[in-house]
Design a protein around this motif. Structure first.
Motif, PDB file in Angstrom:
ATOM      1  N   ALA A   1       0.850  -1.199   0.000  1.00 18.64           N
ATOM      2  CA  ALA A   1       0.000   0.000   0.000  1.00 18.64           C
ATOM      3  C   ALA A   1       0.880   1.242   0.000  1.00 18.64           C
ATOM      4  O   ALA A   1       1.950   1.236   0.623  1.00 18.64           O
ATOM      5  CB  ALA A   1      -0.892   0.002   1.238  1.00 18.64           C
TER       6      ALA A   1
ATOM      7  N   VAL B   1       0.428   5.394   0.830  1.00 21.98           N
ATOM      8  CA  VAL B   1      -0.486   6.406   1.350  1.00 21.98           C
ATOM      9  C   VAL B   1       0.057   7.764   0.913  1.00 21.98           C
ATOM     10  O   VAL B   1       1.161   8.158   1.311  1.00 21.98           O
ATOM     11  CB  VAL B   1      -0.580   6.309   2.899  1.00 21.98           C
ATOM     12  CG1 VAL B   1      -1.548   7.356   3.443  1.00 21.98           C
ATOM     13  CG2 VAL B   1      -1.008   4.911   3.315  1.00 21.98           C
TER      14      VAL B   1
ATOM     15  N   LYS C   1      -1.995  -1.006  -3.374  1.00 23.00           N
ATOM     16  CA  LYS C   1      -3.227  -0.241  -3.126  1.00 23.00           C
ATOM     17  C   LYS C   1      -2.813   1.217  -2.977  1.00 23.00           C
ATOM     18  O   LYS C   1      -1.853   1.520  -2.252  1.00 23.00           O
ATOM     19  CB  LYS C   1      -3.841  -0.669  -1.788  1.00 23.00           C
ATOM     20  CG  LYS C   1      -4.593  -1.959  -1.833  1.00 23.00           C
ATOM     21  CD  LYS C   1      -5.323  -2.192  -0.512  1.00 23.00           C
ATOM     22  CE  LYS C   1      -4.401  -2.772   0.536  1.00 23.00           C
ATOM     23  NZ  LYS C   1      -5.003  -3.085   1.806  1.00 23.00           N
TER      24      LYS C   1
ATOM     25  N   ILE D   1      -3.775   4.743  -1.507  1.00 24.85           N
ATOM     26  CA  ILE D   1      -4.671   5.370  -0.534  1.00 24.85           C
ATOM     27  C   ILE D   1      -4.445   6.879  -0.622  1.00 24.85           C
ATOM     28  O   ILE D   1      -3.354   7.373  -0.324  1.00 24.85           O
ATOM     29  CB  ILE D   1      -4.355   4.894   0.917  1.00 24.85           C
ATOM     30  CG1 ILE D   1      -4.204   3.352   0.991  1.00 24.85           C
ATOM     31  CG2 ILE D   1      -5.383   5.432   1.907  1.00 24.85           C
ATOM     32  CD1 ILE D   1      -5.442   2.564   0.663  1.00 24.85           C
TER      33      ILE D   1
ATOM     34  N   TYR E   1     -12.859  11.969  -1.756  1.00 20.82           N
ATOM     35  CA  TYR E   1     -13.310  11.093  -0.663  1.00 20.82           C
ATOM     36  C   TYR E   1     -14.828  10.924  -0.749  1.00 20.82           C
ATOM     37  O   TYR E   1     -15.352   9.821  -0.686  1.00 20.82           O
ATOM     38  CB  TYR E   1     -12.887  11.726   0.677  1.00 20.82           C
ATOM     39  CG  TYR E   1     -13.465  11.055   1.889  1.00 20.82           C
ATOM     40  CD1 TYR E   1     -12.928   9.866   2.371  1.00 20.82           C
ATOM     41  CD2 TYR E   1     -14.568  11.600   2.550  1.00 20.82           C
ATOM     42  CE1 TYR E   1     -13.459   9.239   3.479  1.00 20.82           C
ATOM     43  CE2 TYR E   1     -15.117  10.993   3.661  1.00 20.82           C
ATOM     44  CZ  TYR E   1     -14.553   9.807   4.125  1.00 20.82           C
ATOM     45  OH  TYR E   1     -15.095   9.193   5.230  1.00 20.82           O
TER      46      TYR E   1
ATOM     47  N   VAL F   1      -7.360   4.979  -8.212  1.00 20.93           N
ATOM     48  CA  VAL F   1      -7.522   4.444  -6.846  1.00 20.93           C
ATOM     49  C   VAL F   1      -8.386   3.183  -6.871  1.00 20.93           C
ATOM     50  O   VAL F   1      -8.072   2.179  -6.231  1.00 20.93           O
ATOM     51  CB  VAL F   1      -8.080   5.544  -5.903  1.00 20.93           C
ATOM     52  CG1 VAL F   1      -8.560   4.964  -4.583  1.00 20.93           C
ATOM     53  CG2 VAL F   1      -7.020   6.613  -5.659  1.00 20.93           C
TER      54      VAL F   1
ATOM     55  N   GLY G   1      -7.543   0.514  -3.868  1.00 20.83           N
ATOM     56  CA  GLY G   1      -7.246   1.361  -2.708  1.00 20.83           C
ATOM     57  C   GLY G   1      -8.477   2.120  -2.253  1.00 20.83           C
ATOM     58  O   GLY G   1      -9.602   1.635  -2.415  1.00 20.83           O
TER      59      GLY G   1
ATOM     60  N   TYR H   1      -4.996   4.816   8.498  1.00 17.20           N
ATOM     61  CA  TYR H   1      -4.879   3.588   7.701  1.00 17.20           C
ATOM     62  C   TYR H   1      -4.299   2.450   8.546  1.00 17.20           C
ATOM     63  O   TYR H   1      -4.755   1.303   8.467  1.00 17.20           O
ATOM     64  CB  TYR H   1      -4.008   3.839   6.465  1.00 17.20           C
ATOM     65  CG  TYR H   1      -3.930   2.619   5.575  1.00 17.20           C
ATOM     66  CD1 TYR H   1      -5.000   2.251   4.778  1.00 17.20           C
ATOM     67  CD2 TYR H   1      -2.796   1.806   5.570  1.00 17.20           C
ATOM     68  CE1 TYR H   1      -4.958   1.102   3.995  1.00 17.20           C
ATOM     69  CE2 TYR H   1      -2.735   0.656   4.790  1.00 17.20           C
ATOM     70  CZ  TYR H   1      -3.826   0.310   4.006  1.00 17.20           C
ATOM     71  OH  TYR H   1      -3.784  -0.832   3.231  1.00 17.20           O
TER      72      TYR H   1
ATOM     73  N   SER I   1      -4.877  -1.841   9.303  1.00 19.49           N
ATOM     74  CA  SER I   1      -4.044  -2.529   8.304  1.00 19.49           C
ATOM     75  C   SER I   1      -3.671  -3.929   8.782  1.00 19.49           C
ATOM     76  O   SER I   1      -3.674  -4.227   9.980  1.00 19.49           O
ATOM     77  CB  SER I   1      -2.786  -1.706   8.014  1.00 19.49           C
ATOM     78  OG  SER I   1      -1.972  -1.695   9.147  1.00 19.49           O
TER      79      SER I   1
END
Ligand SMILES: Cc1ncc(COP(=O)(O)O)c(C=O)c1O
Ligand SMILES: [Zn+2]
Length: 382
Positions: A219, A221, A251, A253, A264, A302, A307, A345, A349
């Motif tokens: 992932a 971020v 992913k 994020i 969002y 995304v 994600g 996150y 996780s």
């Protein structure tokens, strides 16, 4: 010699040569660069530690047109966050103090290759600082449009690079409109419209994978305003995946400020268009974009990466500013918004997940804001 690039309109699919002095399609649609990168790993590993080590993946034909301060290959460091290990890319350590140098280096090299002499750009500050510095090295004239409440540190940086500064009253969107008007005359070196900017920010993904031993994280971020880092990262990971170098795309994020979170909201409501939002002030000025030009592309990237988006409120941004500065990392509030998203996150996780995030902008850019937050928090204690 690197292969020639093309540009493709995402709306009408018209194809243009990479040598046309255009930044959007004649139909008004967004352009994307179509270019076949290659990754000769043995050669790459012997080159100096800059983003230009991925030379065969950067669509600039002639080396003589490269505008560079030997930027990139920023340190990827392990940080322990409440017992959870993550990796953080220190992109606040770029020459102008933010990751925008990645995009500016490739875009202004392209501008030089096109023989363009005057450019315009608009920004909440950092992209303007980067474009101004790279134009200074390239000896290209630039006009930078910024909202009139932009941090003094960023204004000074733009002015000292010799750019023409245009402070625009009103919102960030008013600034973008003023730049679009100026772009009717001069070439628009826009970090959101111009597709060559993303050909620079994609090096973020290359560096992460190389620094992890040519493997992909699970992932990443990243901030999500205009998505210049997010979309660049998606392009970069996709290219490495297509070249068979990494086994999966992480992913992605995207972190937004709750006070300005159209992406969002779109994700929460399962929308494919960007909703109109009621934007409120936020400490994270760099991601406060109510109408992201590439909003639909960001949503698609995304979703395709499996994600999602996280929204962080003002107290989370402030708290993570305090927490990260206390660890010795001096980053600006827009960057700590991403850290607040990372903290959220991490709450859900998987313990085995390999997670990477990023410090996007240096704290020295936002001195007044940093002092004001400090004063407010000490008077709240009194
Ligand atoms: C420090 C910093 N972080 C993050 C961003 C977010 O950028 P974007 O989503 O446009 O890549 C910006 C944009 O100005 C910024 O200055
Ligand atoms: Zn078109």
């Amino acid at each position: 010699m690197v292969h020639m690039s093309k540009m493709v309109c995402e709306k009408c699919h018209k194809i243009f040569s990479g040598y046309e002095k255009i930044w959007r399609c004649v139909c008004g649609g967004l352009l994307d660069v179509d270019f076949q990168p290659s990754f000769p790993i043995d050669k790459i590993q012997k080159r100096p530690p800059t983003m230009w080590r991925y030379r065969e993946a950067l669509p600039i034909a002639q080396d003589q047109n490269i505008i560079s301060f030997a930027e990139g290959f920023t340190p990827l460091i392990p940080v322990d966050l409440g017992g959870k290990p993550v990796w953080i890319k220190q992109d606040h350590l770029f020459p102008t103090g933010s990751y925008k140098d990645r995009g500016a280096s490739v875009l202004i090299s392209k501008v030089k290759e096109l023989g363009v002499r005057n450019v315009v750009e608009d920004s909440s500050g950092n992209a303007g600082c980067a474009i101004a510095a790279y134009c200074a090295q390239a000896k290209i004239k630039c006009q930078i449009f910024v909202p009139d409440d932009t941090a003094a540190g960023k204004l000074a940086q733009i002015l000292w690079s010799g750019a023409e500064l245009r402070k625009i009253p009103g919102s960030r969107e008013d600034t973008a409109q003023a730049a679009l008007k100026a772009a009717e005359k001069d070439y628009y070196a826009s970090h959101s419209w111009n597709p060559f900017f993303f050909q620079g920010t994609k090096t973020f993904a290359y560096e992460i994978c190389e620094q992890l031993g040519w493997r992909s994280p699970d992932a990443v971020v990243v901030p999500a305003g205009n998505g210049t880092l997010l979309l660049g990262a998606f392009i970069g990971f996709q290219e490495l995946f297509s070249a068979g170098i990494i086994s999966h795309i992480p992913k992605i994020i995207g972190v937004q400020s709750a006070n300005c979170a159209p992406l969002y909201q779109a994700c929460q409501e399962n929308l494919f268009d960007i909703p109109k939002i009621d934007k409120q002030d936020t400490l994270a000025e760099g991601i406060a974009i109510a109408e992201p030009i590439r909003g639909k592309q960001i949503l698609e990237a995304v979703r395709r990466s499996k994600g999602g988006f996280i929204a962080v409120n003002e107290s989370e941004i402030k708290r993570s500013l305090q927490d990260f500065c206390k660890k010795g990392f001096y980053i600006e509030p827009t960057s700590t918004a991403t850290m607040a998203g990372l903290i959220q996150y991490l709450k859900n996780s998987n313990p085995d997940e390999l997670i990477v995030s990023v410090f996007t902008g240096h704290g020295l850019k936002a001195t007044e804001k940093m002092l004001k937050i400090l004063e407010e928090s000490s008077s709240n204690k009194d």
